[in-house]
Enzyme design. Structure first.
Site, short mmCIF file in Angstrom:
data_model
loop_
_atom_site.label_atom_id
_atom_site.label_comp_id
_atom_site.label_asym_id
_atom_site.label_seq_id
_atom_site.Cartn_x
_atom_site.Cartn_y
_atom_site.Cartn_z
N ALA A 103 2.88 16.40 -7.93
CA ALA A 103 2.76 15.63 -9.46
C ALA A 103 1.41 15.45 -9.76
CB ALA A 103 3.70 14.71 -9.53
N SER B 270 11.49 -0.88 0.38
CA SER B 270 13.06 -0.95 0.19
C SER B 270 13.14 0.42 -0.66
CB SER B 270 13.26 -2.14 -0.81
OG SER B 270 12.66 -2.24 -2.02
N THR C 114 8.83 5.65 6.89
CA THR C 114 7.63 4.59 7.48
C THR C 114 8.32 3.61 8.16
OG1 THR C 114 6.35 2.88 6.78
CG2 THR C 114 8.33 3.37 5.16
N ASP C 115 7.68 3.06 9.21
CA ASP C 115 8.35 1.86 9.93
C ASP C 115 8.70 0.75 9.18
OD1 ASP C 115 5.98 1.04 9.53
OD2 ASP C 115 5.30 0.97 11.58
N GLU C 116 7.91 0.71 7.90
CA GLU C 116 8.28 -0.77 7.14
C GLU C 116 9.64 -0.85 6.75
OE1 GLU C 116 5.49 -1.01 3.77
OE2 GLU C 116 3.73 -0.36 5.00
N TYR D 153 8.28 -1.04 -2.39
CA TYR D 153 7.78 0.18 -1.67
C TYR D 153 8.72 0.16 -0.35
CZ TYR D 153 5.50 3.19 1.72
OH TYR D 153 5.50 4.15 2.67
N LYS E 76 11.70 3.20 -0.07
CA LYS E 76 11.84 4.26 1.27
C LYS E 76 12.89 4.11 2.14
CE LYS E 76 8.93 6.68 2.32
NZ LYS E 76 8.65 8.13 2.03
P1 NAD Z 1 -0.14 9.32 -0.70
O1 NAD Z 1 -0.05 8.30 -1.61
O2 NAD Z 1 -1.71 9.50 -0.34
O3 NAD Z 1 0.44 10.86 -1.25
C1 NAD Z 1 1.55 11.10 -2.06
C2 NAD Z 1 1.61 12.34 -2.71
O4 NAD Z 1 2.66 12.57 -3.34
C3 NAD Z 1 0.42 12.31 -3.78
O5 NAD Z 1 -0.27 13.66 -3.74
C4 NAD Z 1 1.02 12.37 -5.09
O6 NAD Z 1 0.53 13.30 -6.12
C5 NAD Z 1 2.40 13.14 -4.76
N1 NAD Z 1 3.71 12.39 -5.57
C6 NAD Z 1 3.83 11.19 -5.95
N2 NAD Z 1 4.70 11.07 -6.64
C7 NAD Z 1 5.40 12.47 -7.00
C8 NAD Z 1 6.36 13.20 -7.56
N3 NAD Z 1 7.28 12.23 -8.60
N4 NAD Z 1 6.80 14.26 -7.58
C9 NAD Z 1 5.63 15.00 -6.78
N5 NAD Z 1 4.71 14.49 -6.16
C10 NAD Z 1 4.41 13.20 -6.11
O7 NAD Z 1 0.79 9.00 0.40
P2 NAD Z 1 0.61 9.21 1.82
O8 NAD Z 1 0.16 8.12 2.57
O9 NAD Z 1 0.24 10.69 2.20
O10 NAD Z 1 2.28 9.22 2.23
C11 NAD Z 1 3.08 10.35 2.40
C12 NAD Z 1 4.50 9.97 2.90
O11 NAD Z 1 4.30 9.33 4.36
C13 NAD Z 1 5.01 8.81 2.26
O12 NAD Z 1 6.35 9.50 2.21
C14 NAD Z 1 4.83 7.71 2.78
O13 NAD Z 1 6.06 6.93 2.73
C15 NAD Z 1 4.87 8.18 4.28
N6 NAD Z 1 4.07 7.21 5.34
C16 NAD Z 1 2.92 6.74 4.97
C17 NAD Z 1 2.15 6.30 6.00
C18 NAD Z 1 0.76 5.78 5.77
O14 NAD Z 1 0.03 5.28 6.80
N7 NAD Z 1 0.13 6.41 4.78
C19 NAD Z 1 2.86 5.89 7.08
C20 NAD Z 1 4.14 6.26 7.30
C21 NAD Z 1 4.95 6.93 6.36
O1 TDX Z 2 -8.07 -4.58 1.00
C1 TDX Z 2 -7.11 -4.62 1.80
N1 TDX Z 2 -7.28 -5.80 2.75
C2 TDX Z 2 -6.37 -5.96 3.50
O2 TDX Z 2 -6.38 -6.93 4.63
C3 TDX Z 2 -5.99 -4.05 1.98
C4 TDX Z 2 -5.93 -2.67 1.02
C5 TDX Z 2 -4.88 -4.23 2.90
N2 TDX Z 2 -5.19 -5.17 3.82
C6 TDX Z 2 -4.26 -5.52 5.08
C7 TDX Z 2 -2.67 -5.49 4.44
C8 TDX Z 2 -2.15 -4.77 5.62
O3 TDX Z 2 -1.77 -5.80 6.60
O4 TDX Z 2 -4.53 -4.27 5.78
C9 TDX Z 2 -3.35 -3.65 6.40
C10 TDX Z 2 -3.17 -2.48 5.86
O5 TDX Z 2 -2.74 -2.36 4.40
P1 TDX Z 2 -2.53 -0.98 3.59
O6 TDX Z 2 -3.41 -0.02 3.99
O7 TDX Z 2 -2.25 -1.16 2.33
O8 TDX Z 2 -1.12 -0.41 4.36
P2 TDX Z 2 0.34 -1.15 4.79
O9 TDX Z 2 0.64 -2.12 3.56
O10 TDX Z 2 0.32 -1.39 5.88
O11 TDX Z 2 1.07 0.56 4.46
C11 TDX Z 2 0.77 1.40 4.86
O12 TDX Z 2 1.47 1.85 6.22
C12 TDX Z 2 2.80 2.34 6.15
C13 TDX Z 2 1.07 2.59 3.92
O13 TDX Z 2 -0.02 2.20 2.75
C14 TDX Z 2 2.28 3.09 3.51
O14 TDX Z 2 2.68 4.06 3.06
C15 TDX Z 2 3.05 3.33 4.85
O15 TDX Z 2 4.50 3.18 4.76
#
Ligand code: NAD
Ligand code: TDX
Length: 362
Positions: A34, A149, A120-122, A147, A151
């Site tokens: 999107a 909840s 996610t592990d969350e 978030y 997931k």
């Molecule tokens: P991100 O926010 O970087 O990317 C999300 C993507 O989804 C974006 O390109 C966005 O445009 C698209 N999107 C959002 N809403 C949409 C919709 N309604 N229709 C179509 N596309 C849509 O996220 P990410 O960090 O790449 O995470 C990807 C997946 O992995 C998620 O499901 C997240 O829960 C999971 N995950 C992330 C992490 C992490 O550390 N980032 C860890 C574990 C699991």
């Molecule tokens: O400015 C900051 N300072 C800070 O201390 C930000 C943005 C975060 N933090 C802390 C919060 C967390 O303990 O750092 C840690 C990581 O934060 P985030 O990058 O926001 O990640 P988190 O909330 O742990 O979630 C991430 O991992 C699990 C991803 O965003 C999720 O999509 C994934 O499911």
């Protein structure tokens, strides 16, 4: 194989598409995204001529049905992914993460298409600091934030559709990813780009919260292992023994960029801030033979810092709006404050509920 990748313009999805094009050249990739504030077409530039891109929403049932009808498998990354945003405005999380997953499940059910669900592990909540114990596939769900909840809700839908309707699904729950193309709202890119801009990094609370860091390429290789060899109906936890507290991460970034280790600030803690995540990846290793390649977090962090230093044109357009939104949240302005950058998509509940009711019966 015709593979549909939702959320392929986001951080993990884009890296997954790059890896798939490089390591599975026989696969035809279609990305459905999107392009919310978190999606970036430029992340797919290096593979633009090798994939098909569809600009659309995973909650659009007719669009999703049509795309899945011509796919052999779907990997569902698309989500609202940032905890801080979910605290400011939960609705897009309910909409995309729950209703979007529902829409995909109905389509894979109708067309008997293989489905892999990225989670996610969350969903497991958090662990105490300084105590032993890690999440396993048997840990009870106990999510803390809007978030996590949503997931967790989407995971439960997948499990129910697998049992009740026999869809061919697998799930994976991964720990915190790092690597190239991650949005500057997230912890590691935010702090790297702050230091590059001469701004002091910001640690929530006391900085002792622990995350179990994994390189995004290791996550995505695990996803491929599950897609190819995982047992239908099974959940696989993905983690690479990367437990590190936030303060250590910030000190490492400062050090690698040649600054003093104490040039950071503590800021107001995130409400409900999970203390510690830790993954036991035994099932993934023992059943599927997966092993992480990035076993040295510091080396992976150095490479990631190098990528942000070399690719300012990719992150610069997002930086000012992201920091302005954080500043507004830190000031604690009224109900209208948003951590998400201005101009990002916000979907009003009314019309979406109407569309939700229009789902075709299967
Ligand atoms: P991100 O926010 O970087 O990317 C999300 C993507 O989804 C974006 O390109 C966005 O445009 C698209 N999107 C959002 N809403 C949409 C919709 N309604 N229709 C179509 N596309 C849509 O996220 P990410 O960090 O790449 O995470 C990807 C997946 O992995 C998620 O499901 C997240 O829960 C999971 N995950 C992330 C992490 C992490 O550390 N980032 C860890 C574990 C699991
Ligand atoms: O400015 C900051 N300072 C800070 O201390 C930000 C943005 C975060 N933090 C802390 C919060 C967390 O303990 O750092 C840690 C990581 O934060 P985030 O990058 O926001 O990640 P988190 O909330 O742990 O979630 C991430 O991992 C699990 C991803 O965003 C999720 O999509 C994934 O499911």
């Amino acid at each position: 194989m015709r593979l549909l990748v939702t959320g392929g313009a986001g951080f993990i999805g884009a890296n997954f598409v790059h890896q798939t094009v490089a390591e599975h050249p026989e696969v035809h990739v279609t990305v459905l995204d999107a392009l919310t504030y978190a999606g970036n077409r430029a992340s797919l530039d290096p593979v633009a001529d090798r994939i098909e891109f569809v600009h659309g929403d995973v909650t659009d049932a007719a669009l999703v049905d049509g795309l899945i009808a011509r796919s052999d498998a779907v990997v569902h990354f698309a989500a609202e992914s940032h905890n801080d945003n979910s605290l400011a405005d939960p609705w897009p999380f309910v909409h995309t993460n729950i209703i979007g997953t529902y829409s995909l499940l109905q389509a894979v059910r109708a067309h008997d298409v293989r489905y892999h669900h990225i989670s996610t592990d969350e969903v497991y909540g958090d662990l105490e600091l300084g105590e032993p114990g890690r999440f396993t596939e048997d840990t009870a769900y106990n999510p803390s934030s809007p978030y996590s909840s949503t997931k967790a809700s989407s995971d439960l839908l997948v499990r129910a559709w697998t049992r009740s309707f026999g869809i061919r699904a697998t799930l994976s729950n991964c720990s915190n990813n790092y690597g190239p193309y991650q949005h500057v709202e997230k912890f590691i890119p935010r702090q790297i780009t702050n230091v590059l801009d001469g701004v002091r990094p910001k640690l929530y609370g006391n900085g002792l919260n622990v995350r179990d860091w994994i390189h995004v390429d290791d996550h995505n290789r695990a996803v491929w292992a599950v897609l190819e060899r995982g047992r239908i109906g099974e959940t696989y936890l993905i983690g690479a023994d990367g437990e590190t507290d936030n303060r250590t991460v910030v000190e490492s970034i400062l050090e690698i960029l040649g600054r003093d280790r104490d040039e950071f600030d503590f800021v107001t803690d995130r409400p409900g801030h999970d203390l510690r995540y830790a993954i036991d990846p035994s099932r993934l290793r023992d059943e599927l033979g997966w092993r992480p390649r990035y076993v040295d977090f510091r080396a992976g962090l150095e490479a990631t810092i190098g990528w942000y230093r070399d690719n300012e044109q990719w992150w610069r357009p997002q930086k000012a709006a992201t920091e302005a939104a954080y500043a507004a949240a830190e000031r604690g302005s009224g109900p209208e404050h948003r951590v998400r950058p201005a101009g990002s998509v916000r979907v009003p509940p009314g019309p979406r509920v109407a569309r939700f009711r229009e789902y075709p019966a299967h």
